[in-house]
Design an enzyme around this catalytic site. Structure first.
Site, PDB file in Angstrom:
ATOM      1  N   HIS A 116      -2.164  39.639   8.544  1.00 45.46           N
ATOM      2  CA  HIS A 116      -1.205  40.312   9.223  1.00 45.46           C
ATOM      3  C   HIS A 116      -0.219  40.922   7.853  1.00 45.46           C
ATOM      4  O   HIS A 116       0.325  41.898   7.956  1.00 45.46           O
ATOM      5  CB  HIS A 116      -0.257  39.490   9.968  1.00 45.46           C
ATOM      6  CG  HIS A 116       0.499  38.190   9.201  1.00 45.46           C
ATOM      7  ND1 HIS A 116       0.174  36.953   8.755  1.00 45.46           N
ATOM      8  CD2 HIS A 116       1.892  38.255   8.856  1.00 45.46           C
ATOM      9  CE1 HIS A 116       0.967  36.367   8.360  1.00 45.46           C
ATOM     10  NE2 HIS A 116       1.995  37.086   8.063  1.00 45.46           N
ATOM     11  N   HIS A 180      13.315  34.352   2.469  1.00 50.77           N
ATOM     12  CA  HIS A 180      12.782  33.684   3.567  1.00 50.77           C
ATOM     13  C   HIS A 180      11.928  32.510   2.821  1.00 50.77           C
ATOM     14  O   HIS A 180      11.294  32.822   1.739  1.00 50.77           O
ATOM     15  CB  HIS A 180      11.980  34.385   4.421  1.00 50.77           C
ATOM     16  CG  HIS A 180      10.692  34.925   4.017  1.00 50.77           C
ATOM     17  ND1 HIS A 180      10.441  35.822   2.799  1.00 50.77           N
ATOM     18  CD2 HIS A 180       9.342  34.992   4.641  1.00 50.77           C
ATOM     19  CE1 HIS A 180       9.093  36.137   2.754  1.00 50.77           C
ATOM     20  NE2 HIS A 180       8.490  35.673   3.743  1.00 50.77           N
TER      21      HIS A 180
END
Length: 313
Positions: A116, A180
């Site tokens: 992805h 993140h």
């Protein structure tokens, strides 16, 4: 003479999963629509993607810092494109050769599996991952040890100089980041099944993929509700990084150590390397200006989510 444009964007499997609020998805969707219009107007003949991998195509058995795909296929994780990408083999080989001649060591893959991190931006910007010829460039951003950020900038510069020789409109895409720290297995902490996966690429069953998907959803829910041990997002650090890109101060990033990036942005903040490479590729052609400047700290996605577009000034 080549025309070069840029679009960098965060990615997240959670964009395709239950959990994020409609308001958040609409906000990001509106920004992506602006980026999509930018790309549509530019109408590239060729796309070069800089992206990481999440142990779907590259494993510790052999983990190159950089790799150019001369043929590639999506693995179809999290509902993204499964199957071949339209990779121009001759151009990809020329690109890899030019990078090596510029003094940057890069591997090639004649059958690159991309996840992805590569495919989601293509689908978001074009509607179809097969819409344009694409050369995928993998940048290791997860599997330590990692090289210094200055080498990523050198990679981007070398690729940008090669692209400038083409009589094409080329879009460079950087995919990932910003701050993140999602749950990712490591050599030191992975249980046996996960260790076999990240080292040898042991295939995942449908049940294992669904279990991983559920774990990602649960981790994001806990993080968004302040019930997670994961490192918090760092919007201030994200803003500093984006300012450096917006102002064209790319060499300033050479002083950012890997320890600093992980401490300030989280272990997966190393995905900013894809942005550095993309902006360096654009900057190889001269001064640039950014257009779309979107940022949102998105705990529901476990990410500082950003989008930038840019063209040469």
């Amino acid at each position: 003479m080549a025309q070069i444009a840029l679009c960098c964007t965060s990615h997240s499997p959670l964009l395709n999963l239950p959990g994020p609020s409609r308001e958040l998805l609409d906000d990001i969707g509106s920004a992506l629509a602006v980026a999509r219009d930018f790309v549509t107007e530019f109408d590239p003949d060729l796309v070069v993607t800089f992206s990481p991998d999440h142990y779907n195509g590259f494993f510790y058995k052999v983990m190159p810092p950089f790799c150019v795909g001369t043929s590639a296929q999506g693995v179809g994780d999290y509902g993204t494109h499964a199957g071949p990408l339209d990779v121009p083999e001759d151009l990809a080989n020329e690109l890899a050769t030019a990078v090596l001649e510029a003094g940057v060591d890069v591997a090639i893959s004649a059958s690159m599996d991309v996840d992805h991190g590569t495919v989601q931006p293509l689908q978001n910007l074009f509607g179809d991952a097969m819409a344009r010829p694409v050369i995928p460039v993998f940048i290791n951003s997860v599997a330590t040890p990692l090289g210094p950020l200055r080498r990523t900038r050198a990679l981007g510069t070398a690729i940008g100089r090669y692209l400038a020789t083409l009589d094409k409109r080329v879009l460079v895409i950087g995919s990932g980041g910003l701050s993140h720290d999602p749950p990712v297995p490591t050599l030191a902490t992975a249980p046996p099944a996960a260790l076999d996966r990240i080292v040898h690429g042991a295939p995942m069953s449908t049940e294992q993929r669904m279990a991983r998907q559920s774990a990602v959803i649960d981790a994001a829910h806990a993080f968004a509700h302040g019930e997670s041990p994961l490192q918090p997002l760092n919007p201030a650090w994200d803003a500093t990084f984006l300012e450096i890109l917006d102002e064209g101060w790319l060499s300033d990033l050479d002083g950012w150590s890997n320890a600093f990036i992980a401490r300030e942005g989280g272990n997966s903040a190393h995905e900013i390397r894809t942005w550095v490479a993309a902006f360096a590729a654009l900057a190889a052609g001269g001064d640039y200006r950014t257009g779309l400047r979107f940022y949102r700290a998105a705990p529901e996605l476990i990410a500082g989510f950003a989008i930038r577009t840019a063209v040469l000034a």
